[in-house]
Motif scaffolding. Sequence first.
Motif, short mmCIF file in Angstrom:
data_model
loop_
_atom_site.label_atom_id
_atom_site.label_comp_id
_atom_site.label_asym_id
_atom_site.label_seq_id
_atom_site.Cartn_x
_atom_site.Cartn_y
_atom_site.Cartn_z
N CYS A 1 0.85 -1.19 0.00
CA CYS A 1 0.00 0.00 0.00
C CYS A 1 0.88 1.24 0.00
O CYS A 1 2.11 1.15 -0.04
CB CYS A 1 -0.93 0.00 1.22
SG CYS A 1 -0.05 0.14 2.80
N ASP A 2 0.26 2.42 0.04
CA ASP A 2 1.02 3.66 0.06
C ASP A 2 0.76 4.41 1.36
O ASP A 2 0.02 3.95 2.23
CB ASP A 2 0.68 4.54 -1.15
CG ASP A 2 -0.81 4.84 -1.25
OD1 ASP A 2 -1.46 4.95 -0.18
OD2 ASP A 2 -1.33 4.96 -2.38
N GLY A 3 1.37 5.60 1.50
CA GLY A 3 1.28 6.36 2.72
C GLY A 3 -0.11 6.83 3.08
O GLY A 3 -0.38 7.13 4.24
N SER A 4 -0.99 6.91 2.09
CA SER A 4 -2.36 7.35 2.38
C SER A 4 -3.16 6.29 3.13
O SER A 4 -4.13 6.59 3.82
CB SER A 4 -3.08 7.73 1.08
OG SER A 4 -3.21 6.59 0.24
N GLN A 5 -2.74 5.02 2.99
CA GLN A 5 -3.44 3.93 3.64
C GLN A 5 -2.79 3.51 4.95
O GLN A 5 -3.42 2.87 5.80
CB GLN A 5 -3.50 2.72 2.69
CG GLN A 5 -4.25 3.01 1.39
CD GLN A 5 -4.03 1.90 0.38
OE1 GLN A 5 -2.94 1.75 -0.17
NE2 GLN A 5 -5.07 1.13 0.13
N TYR A 6 -1.51 3.86 5.11
CA TYR A 6 -0.79 3.49 6.32
C TYR A 6 0.20 4.60 6.62
O TYR A 6 1.21 4.77 5.93
CB TYR A 6 -0.06 2.16 6.11
CG TYR A 6 0.64 1.63 7.35
CD1 TYR A 6 -0.09 1.08 8.40
CD2 TYR A 6 2.03 1.66 7.46
CE1 TYR A 6 0.55 0.58 9.53
CE2 TYR A 6 2.68 1.15 8.58
CZ TYR A 6 1.93 0.62 9.62
OH TYR A 6 2.55 0.12 10.73
N SER A 7 -0.08 5.38 7.65
CA SER A 7 0.73 6.56 7.94
C SER A 7 1.91 6.22 8.84
O SER A 7 1.98 5.13 9.42
CB SER A 7 -0.13 7.63 8.62
OG SER A 7 -0.55 7.17 9.89
N SER B 1 0.78 5.46 12.23
CA SER B 1 0.32 4.07 12.39
C SER B 1 1.49 3.14 12.64
O SER B 1 1.40 2.20 13.44
CB SER B 1 -0.45 3.63 11.14
OG SER B 1 -1.59 4.43 10.94
#
Length: 541
Positions: A439-445, A448
Amino acid sequence: MNAFYEHHQDNIRFGYRCFDRLLLNGIIQSFQQPERVLGFFNAYRDGKRVTRRYLGEIADQFQNWVKNRAAKWGAPILEDPDEKRRDEFVQPYFAQAKPDQVVAILKAREPARILIANGSKDDESPYLELKQRWVNQYNFYLNDRHWGRMFVRICPYFPFSARICLNQHHWLAERMRQAGMDFQQCTNAFLDCGNPTRLQELADSLSTKDLRTCGQKWLAAFTPFFTDKERKEYGCQHRLFFSQVEYCDNLIFQRRAAVDELEQRLLDANRTIGQPKKITMIFGRKVTKEYKGKLQTVIEDLGLPNPVIRSHYGNGFLKQYVRDDRLLRTELATNNVYDYNVNKDIAHLPELHQKLSGIVDNYHNVQQDILETFVDRGQLRKLAEPTVLASGKRIPGLKLDHPRQLAVMHALVRFANIAAGGTFRTADIYAPVLEALGCDGSQYSLASLRYDLAKLKAKGLVQKVPKTRRYRLVGKGYSICVVFLKLFERIYAPLTCGLLAPFSPDKKLATEKRSQLDRLYACVTHDLDELLRAVGLKVAA
């Protein structure tokens, strides 16, 4: 003794570790400021003006001195071989070398920091500055009576920057000969030794004095421009700094079969554990510049009989490979010792030795965790339970099938983190975690990630390094991460897939044509079906 050596010691004849290649840069610190250069010529050279013409004359004098000395020594002046490694090119000249004999001088165009006088050739008051320039330099290949074969590179232009190349294997060979010890040396390693304990004692005895004595001896001999009085009173002596350091751990096995089997297990473990995703195996090409300085582990074909596991970090790397039939070498190399919080001055040799030896031990311990991991009885349940902090805050426990948690563990067990001294920042592992999750940073910050890392910290598996933003795995942190990954990726996930969604064409494939792992998985699923039938349970259609 690290866990790796302790586990395999029955198959190991002996082991030793030492510095391998040591490249030392030499500079005359008094001349690193142009104003001090002027002070020297005013005080010791009768106020001689440092013009372009005079600096050129100094270089010409040095080159004439080299030609005269070469004739006196019987040492040929050779041009740089483009098609062959220099060490191999000069090897024949060492055949009959006597102690402290210069056997050859190799002339090559290389970069050097030299003094530049801006202005016309005869300008009496030029502007002086130090600049990096490509110039012809002289590499003196010689056989030192204590260090064996080595070379000293001198720039003919003022202030005569230098480089020294030493190898502790040659130094150890000289020391063992003096002690009357039996040993077998093959190229750059010892394959046999009558007294391995004494060999390690000699290796550990290398001191700053040994480096400095050798360096000052030859640098003084190859810079005739300065008088003894100038060296003593004005400090016209080179100060030595680490430029490139190689430190190696060598394990000589009893049998070739034992080391071959071990190497295959290490390669396989590296494929599945060393990276967030399975490393793409690239054979038949050399490492490219894109790997330099990156935190990653790769497997390479460098034209050796066996593949090389290489973990990159900062300005260096840690590599492991089999050489000379039965020798497993783990070698740590760096072009900048600052990566390990060690000062470049050779006075810090003991600190550097301790740091590099510790990293090699960490690397071996990590590999043994990969090869031999287990879960203590009853502890898995405790890891899964929430942690209640002193403040009353509850932090969730560790779950075997949690994708985010497994992705974080993937990033933490990379060999590259060990090459970094065992510490990491959240920013260092963020990209690998995203890659493992797909995934990318928008889905996993990043927040997080810190939350998931806090779960490991609450269980005492991760610790924050005081007064820094870095973390490290502590205690059994590395082992637990490996256990969770193995249980999920090699046991629960494949067996669940085999039970719930078996690959039908496999049933048509002859057993002997299936991989060993697939055959074992099939046996487990078959036995589970038999167990359910035996206890009277029937799977619903």
